[in-house]
Write a protein that holds these residues in place. Structure first.
Motif, PDB file in Angstrom:
ATOM      1  N   ILE A   1       9.096   9.292   4.998  1.00  0.00           N
ATOM      2  CA  ILE A   1       8.213   8.212   5.450  1.00  0.00           C
ATOM      3  C   ILE A   1       8.903   6.887   5.159  1.00  0.00           C
ATOM      4  CG2 ILE A   1       5.988   7.068   5.055  1.00  0.00           C
ATOM      5  CD1 ILE A   1       4.918   9.796   4.105  1.00  0.00           C
ATOM      6  N   GLU A   2       8.751   5.933   6.076  1.00  0.00           N
ATOM      7  CA  GLU A   2       9.299   4.600   5.845  1.00  0.00           C
ATOM      8  C   GLU A   2       8.147   3.611   5.672  1.00  0.00           C
ATOM      9  OE1 GLU A   2      12.143   1.253   7.958  1.00  0.00           O
ATOM     10  OE2 GLU A   2      12.400   3.354   8.502  1.00  0.00           O
ATOM     11  N   TYR A   3       8.200   2.847   4.583  1.00  0.00           N
ATOM     12  CA  TYR A   3       7.249   1.764   4.352  1.00  0.00           C
ATOM     13  C   TYR A   3       7.932   0.454   4.716  1.00  0.00           C
ATOM     14  CZ  TYR A   3       4.360   4.988   1.657  1.00  0.00           C
ATOM     15  OH  TYR A   3       3.574   6.038   1.259  1.00  0.00           O
TER      16      TYR A   3
ATOM     17  N   SER B   1       0.656  -5.503   4.255  1.00  0.00           N
ATOM     18  CA  SER B   1      -0.302  -4.400   4.373  1.00  0.00           C
ATOM     19  C   SER B   1       0.234  -3.109   3.750  1.00  0.00           C
ATOM     20  CB  SER B   1      -0.672  -4.170   5.836  1.00  0.00           C
ATOM     21  OG  SER B   1       0.478  -3.841   6.586  1.00  0.00           O
ATOM     22  N   ASP B   2       1.528  -2.843   3.908  1.00  0.00           N
ATOM     23  CA  ASP B   2       2.112  -1.630   3.342  1.00  0.00           C
ATOM     24  C   ASP B   2       2.237  -1.697   1.824  1.00  0.00           C
ATOM     25  OD1 ASP B   2       2.353  -0.232   5.677  1.00  0.00           O
ATOM     26  OD2 ASP B   2       4.519  -0.478   5.875  1.00  0.00           O
ATOM     27  N   PHE B   3       2.472  -2.878   1.293  1.00  0.00           N
ATOM     28  CA  PHE B   3       2.814  -2.974  -0.122  1.00  0.00           C
ATOM     29  C   PHE B   3       1.674  -3.429  -1.031  1.00  0.00           C
ATOM     30  CE2 PHE B   3       6.970  -2.309   1.520  1.00  0.00           C
ATOM     31  CZ  PHE B   3       7.680  -1.728   0.478  1.00  0.00           C
ATOM     32  N   ASP B   4       0.557  -3.898  -0.486  1.00  0.00           N
ATOM     33  CA  ASP B   4      -0.557  -4.337  -1.341  1.00  0.00           C
ATOM     34  C   ASP B   4      -1.026  -3.227  -2.281  1.00  0.00           C
ATOM     35  OD1 ASP B   4      -0.706  -6.980  -0.638  1.00  0.00           O
ATOM     36  OD2 ASP B   4      -2.411  -6.749   0.728  1.00  0.00           O
ATOM     37  N   LYS B   5      -1.329  -2.061  -1.728  1.00  0.00           N
ATOM     38  CA  LYS B   5      -1.822  -0.954  -2.551  1.00  0.00           C
ATOM     39  C   LYS B   5      -0.736  -0.471  -3.507  1.00  0.00           C
ATOM     40  CE  LYS B   5      -4.017   3.549  -2.337  1.00  0.00           C
ATOM     41  NZ  LYS B   5      -4.397   4.686  -1.536  1.00  0.00           N
ATOM     42  N   ILE B   6       0.486  -0.378  -3.021  1.00  0.00           N
ATOM     43  CA  ILE B   6       1.606   0.039  -3.862  1.00  0.00           C
ATOM     44  C   ILE B   6       1.750  -0.900  -5.047  1.00  0.00           C
ATOM     45  CG2 ILE B   6       4.126   0.262  -3.961  1.00  0.00           C
ATOM     46  CD1 ILE B   6       3.963   1.258  -1.005  1.00  0.00           C
ATOM     47  N   ASN B   7       1.729  -2.204  -4.800  1.00  0.00           N
ATOM     48  CA  ASN B   7       1.911  -3.194  -5.866  1.00  0.00           C
ATOM     49  C   ASN B   7       0.792  -3.139  -6.901  1.00  0.00           C
ATOM     50  OD1 ASN B   7       4.358  -4.122  -4.879  1.00  0.00           O
ATOM     51  ND2 ASN B   7       3.400  -5.697  -3.615  1.00  0.00           N
ATOM     52  N   LYS B   8      -0.439  -2.855  -6.486  1.00  0.00           N
ATOM     53  CA  LYS B   8      -1.540  -2.716  -7.449  1.00  0.00           C
ATOM     54  C   LYS B   8      -1.316  -1.504  -8.353  1.00  0.00           C
ATOM     55  CE  LYS B   8      -5.003  -5.112  -4.769  1.00  0.00           C
ATOM     56  NZ  LYS B   8      -6.119  -5.039  -3.850  1.00  0.00           N
ATOM     57  N   THR B   9      -0.868  -0.419  -7.763  1.00  0.00           N
ATOM     58  CA  THR B   9      -0.580   0.782  -8.553  1.00  0.00           C
ATOM     59  C   THR B   9       0.567   0.520  -9.519  1.00  0.00           C
ATOM     60  OG1 THR B   9      -1.384   2.206  -6.785  1.00  0.00           O
ATOM     61  CG2 THR B   9       0.065   3.223  -8.428  1.00  0.00           C
TER      62      THR B   9
END
Length: 175
Positions: free
Chosen positions: A2-4, A9-17
């Motif tokens: 998978i490519e992010y 939009s792609d990184f908001d959830k990732i950055n919170k985690t």
């Protein structure tokens, strides 16, 4: 695989985690913790209860956290790094030597897309042993009962019951 894309939009959830994981990993690696408390903190990082048969020596590092899956009777030695956005799975009985890096993230070669990330899971099968300072790259499966020699860079799958060494790691014998 998978490519992010390097878009908000792609990184908001990732950055919170990542922020949540960084707080817990900092708590974990600074100060003394017995194995029970190590497993409790890492259970919070990974989002499930880690089996009490596992032993993890500190420091331990992860850049994401929830995409690490651990079986039972696993030993992880000091100073390991799990880059797990793409997923890192250790099946039962796995041994991880000190300074090992399990990496499930890469970047596209094309310069216009290079700030994106490409994820591909790492799978370490039952009873495999990853030697000190080895690096396992994205998309690699290390087969059941296999051994990866210290300092090796594993760029492709290693079959079951094999010993692989070098950079890039090559199978040198069957067990």
């Amino acid at each position: 695989m998978i490519e992010y894309k390097r878009e908000k939009s792609d990184f908001d959830k990732i950055n919170k985690t990542v922020e949540h994981t960084n707080k817990l990993i900092s708590k974990l690696n600074f100060g003394y913790h017995d194995n029970e408390s190590i497993l409790k903190i890492l259970s919070e990082v990974m989002g499930y209860e880690i089996d009490s048969s596992n032993e993890i020596n500190l420091p331990f590092n992860s850049d994401f956290g929830p995409n690490i899956k651990l079986g039972k009777n696993i030993f992880i030695n000091r100073n390991c790094m799990f880059v797990d956005l793409g997923g890192v799975t250790l099946e039962d009985g796995v041994l991880i030597g000190p300074d090992v890096k399990l990496i499930s993230v890469n970047h596209p070669l094309e310069s216009a897309r290079r700030h994106n990330v490409v994820v591909d899971p790492v799978l370490i099968k039952e009873n495999a042993w990853i030697g000190a300072n080895a690096i396992v790259l994205p998309g690699v499966t290390v087969g059941k009962n296999s051994v990866i020699g210290a300092g090796s860079v594993v760029t492709r799958d290693v079959p079951a019951n094999s010993v692989a060494v070098g950079n890039p790691a090559k199978v040198i014998k069957k067990i």
